[in-house]
Design an enzyme around this catalytic site. Sequence first.
Site, PDB file in Angstrom:
ATOM      1  CG  PHE A 132     -37.210 -32.037 -18.887  1.00  0.00           C
ATOM      2  CD1 PHE A 132     -37.520 -33.059 -18.256  1.00  0.00           C
ATOM      3  CD2 PHE A 132     -37.073 -30.624 -18.208  1.00  0.00           C
ATOM      4  CE1 PHE A 132     -37.644 -32.936 -16.956  1.00  0.00           C
ATOM      5  CE2 PHE A 132     -37.383 -30.792 -16.765  1.00  0.00           C
ATOM      6  CZ  PHE A 132     -37.653 -31.886 -16.107  1.00  0.00           C
ATOM      7  CG  ASP A 217     -41.267 -26.184 -22.359  1.00  0.00           C
ATOM      8  OD1 ASP A 217     -40.990 -25.216 -21.670  1.00  0.00           O
ATOM      9  OD2 ASP A 217     -41.349 -27.298 -21.981  1.00  0.00           O
ATOM     10  CE  LYS A 246     -35.434 -24.839 -15.662  1.00  0.00           C
ATOM     11  NZ  LYS A 246     -35.911 -25.999 -16.579  1.00  0.00           N
TER      12      LYS A 246
END
Length: 406
Positions: A132, A217, A246
Amino acid sequence: MDLRVSHLLPTYARADLAFERGQGAWLTATDGMRFLDFAGGVAVNCLGHAHPALVAALSEQAGRLWHISNLYRIPEAERLAERLCAASFADLVFFCNSGAEAMEGAVKIARKYHTVSGRPERYRAITFEGAFHGRTLAMLAAGGQAKHLDGFGPPVAGFDQVPFGDIDAVKRALSPETAAILVEPIQGEGGVRVAPPGFLRALRELCDAHGLLLVFDEVQTGIGRTGTFFAYERFGVAPDVMAVAKGLGGGFPVGAVLATAEAGKGMTIGAHGSTFGGNPLAMAVGNAVLDVVLAPGFLENVQEKALLFKQRLAGIKDRHPGVIGEVRGEGLLIGLAAAVPNDQLVAALRSETLLTVGAGENVVRLLPPLIVEDAEIAAAIERIDRAATRLEQAAANNATRETIFG
Ligand SMILES: *Cc1c(COP(=O)(O)O)cnc(C)c1O
């Protein structure tokens, strides 16, 4: 507030629950109910809610200067970039506003690198099943999930997907057009799937042998989530380019792309931009997050809490094998492989006032704040125990009913 007449685009299956305030690991709903927050805004609130250092940094900055654009120097951004580089493999940082935007920047860096190196034909990236990387058009193609791509026209070109952990499949996917390999060291949304031993090292060797860039990532795994500042440190393998977001703002929207000087050499004036990227408010908060997370002893404490939590979870799993099949993950990025549908377990935990997040492979993610205390871990364990017991009783009642009524 009537959710049936909400004017928000209905792209989320939201729980009918709203919150008024938060403190540390705790949230208070608008009806006064208190919840233990192990969803953490999906791995964002790394220091919990209303952390005094973050509140102070944001308030101080808000009273001074909000936004000036990248037409001028932003000292807070220069300082945060310097600190991120000092604490990682990187030499250069580009600030943006989200994880997807950071990954877009990473792919642009990789493509430009090859162009300025005299190999403009190299633009494709190898990605992994279960990945993702965000919801922009290009990152949908990178993630390759049919349920996300469906209905949005032809996927953006340039992404070749292979099974996660399969180095032979990666080798077979290599072509003269390959520019980079994009990988999450631990797949978060995909179900807390840790890269198998040796896999990231094998990718590193492959990239070195073929002149490709290795892009990590770490949008979900970065900023202490796994017990080290970045997850790649656990694997002893450094990338050339990395996306972070995040946890970096602890709840304030911010993203960053990190790169070595060599990988970033094509990104000259005009090559990329963002109006809000490096905004002083975001930078003030980012610096305050680093003050806390990089303080001596902080990450060791995260590792201790993670160990304690995992030990307790192993006990719960043994008591409820019909509900929890496996406990996995690193640090405080923990996945419970559910033996019942994961949305049922998330709902049962929410009924016990513990907030968690679902993930792929029927996993429930536990993402406590990095400042979680032993008593809060104990409180979570009690709630998981109760929820699992209730699910077992419900299953037993159903079985009885079926026996009686056929
Ligand atoms: C959440 C996430 C993203 C996307 O971040 P957004 O801020 O939602 O764009 C990308 N990669 C990973 C690994 C993520 O967990």
